[in-house]
Design a protein around this motif. Sequence first.
Motif, PDB file in Angstrom:
ATOM      1  N   VAL A 106       0.905  -1.281   0.027  1.00  0.00           N
ATOM      2  CA  VAL A 106       0.146  -0.215   0.008  1.00  0.00           C
ATOM      3  C   VAL A 106       0.990   1.057   0.118  1.00  0.00           C
ATOM      4  O   VAL A 106       1.898   1.232   0.577  1.00  0.00           O
ATOM      5  N   ARG A 107       0.518   2.173  -0.699  1.00  0.00           N
ATOM      6  CA  ARG A 107       1.293   3.439  -0.678  1.00  0.00           C
ATOM      7  C   ARG A 107       1.305   4.189   0.235  1.00  0.00           C
ATOM      8  O   ARG A 107       0.298   4.123   1.210  1.00  0.00           O
ATOM      9  N   GLY A 108       2.265   5.006   0.781  1.00  0.00           N
ATOM     10  CA  GLY A 108       2.162   5.661   2.165  1.00  0.00           C
ATOM     11  C   GLY A 108       3.414   6.770   2.072  1.00  0.00           C
ATOM     12  O   GLY A 108       4.226   6.934   1.149  1.00  0.00           O
ATOM     13  N   CYS A 109       3.726   7.088   3.397  1.00  0.00           N
ATOM     14  CA  CYS A 109       4.667   7.941   3.729  1.00  0.00           C
ATOM     15  C   CYS A 109       5.267   7.935   5.236  1.00  0.00           C
ATOM     16  O   CYS A 109       4.332   7.780   5.977  1.00  0.00           O
ATOM     17  N   PHE A 110       6.568   8.031   5.278  1.00  0.00           N
ATOM     18  CA  PHE A 110       7.245   7.592   6.370  1.00  0.00           C
ATOM     19  C   PHE A 110       8.132   9.354   6.949  1.00  0.00           C
ATOM     20  O   PHE A 110       8.375   9.924   5.833  1.00  0.00           O
ATOM     21  N   ALA A 111       7.847   9.624   8.200  1.00  0.00           N
ATOM     22  CA  ALA A 111       8.582  10.767   8.448  1.00  0.00           C
ATOM     23  C   ALA A 111       8.985  10.897   9.830  1.00  0.00           C
ATOM     24  O   ALA A 111       8.734  10.007  10.718  1.00  0.00           O
ATOM     25  N   PHE A 112       9.894  11.854  10.001  1.00  0.00           N
ATOM     26  CA  PHE A 112      10.570  11.985  11.331  1.00  0.00           C
ATOM     27  C   PHE A 112      10.115  13.304  12.165  1.00  0.00           C
ATOM     28  O   PHE A 112       9.726  14.246  11.348  1.00  0.00           O
TER      29      PHE A 112
END
Length: 381
Positions: free
Chosen positions: A333-339
């Motif tokens: 599944v597409r997505g986004c990871f962030a700090f």
Amino acid sequence: MKDLIERMTGWRRDLHRHPEFGFEEQRTARFVADTLRDMGLDVAEGIGGTGVVATLQRGTSNRAIALRADMDALRITETTESEWASTSPGTMHACGHDGHTSCLLGAARILAQEGGFDGTVRFIFQPAEEWGQGAQAMIDDGLIDRFPFDEIYGLHNMPGLPVGHVQTRPGAIMSAEDIFEIELTGLGGHASRPHAGREVMTPACALVLELQTIVSRRVDPGDIAVVSVTELLTDGVRNALPGKARVMGDARSFRPEVSALIEAEMRRIASGIALGHGVEAHVTYSREFVPLLNDPELATAFGEAAAQVSAAVDANAPAITASEDFARFLAHVRGCFAFFGNGEDSAPLHNPGYDFNDASLLHGACLHVEIARQRLSERSV
Ligand SMILES: [Zn+2]
Ligand SMILES: [Zn+2]
């Protein structure tokens, strides 16, 4: 808000006192599930071992967004001496997963109480991130079929980054991790008579140096890669030359082609050195973490959402050569990871003096809430 911050701080410190290693998060998972049930969410436990999935639905849209936190601790002995220091000897939350779990619980509370979205939010609490096993275990247990979602978002705290600051980027943001072990076998013997055997210390040292040429001479300078030898173990003693040596380490890259090149070069160098020294080499090479690839459109969307609740957002931050199990979800599944910032004074991750910064709990929760609301906007058609 003050009540929520107090609650989140209480959860975080309780989790910090009771750290549990990957796939052993029984108490943590029960705590998470009970807290979510108290908020009125639908909760499923035991997904991929100790994973927990909670569902919150509002309105009529059939779109679904997943928000993910990790729950596991590390086998590190804490040195902070804080009031909420680990009570489990040899285990501590040295990566802030206690904070991540509390941020996501806080987000669940806000969304359950205030809504502000149209569709379904899945709250995913995964086990065993540090091993790089928990995400796949949940996927193999039917996570995506049983609790479908269209997009997934995850956060990790970042020591050194000020509280309230966010970093993400489109595309590759975190690297793959491969691990290797090269065993050299010769013939050990008396330290005074090297010519009588085939000692492996000299070829092992040559191998350590030669492995440094993979990145400097073989990988395209436009690609990012790291090859680190971290251990050299032999069966020698002070006055006996070793007949066996093991050279171990870890390699990072952002593209499968680079990972394949590192492995091929490593095998070539190991067999060349073994041949040159008249010993045998056996290479074991395995891929533990895949690269974390943010969807470009969703990284932009996340950056815009984050800007609503952050002091500063860098949506085109440099990629880093650490690895994250969140990458496994993005294969489906597409997505986004962030700090998000853990503060400039924070000890580094995986350091025995590290502690999650409670001042960033509300920020983490609001980042989850904001992206869920933006992507499940009541105004969207
Ligand atoms: Zn970690
Ligand atoms: Zn971590």
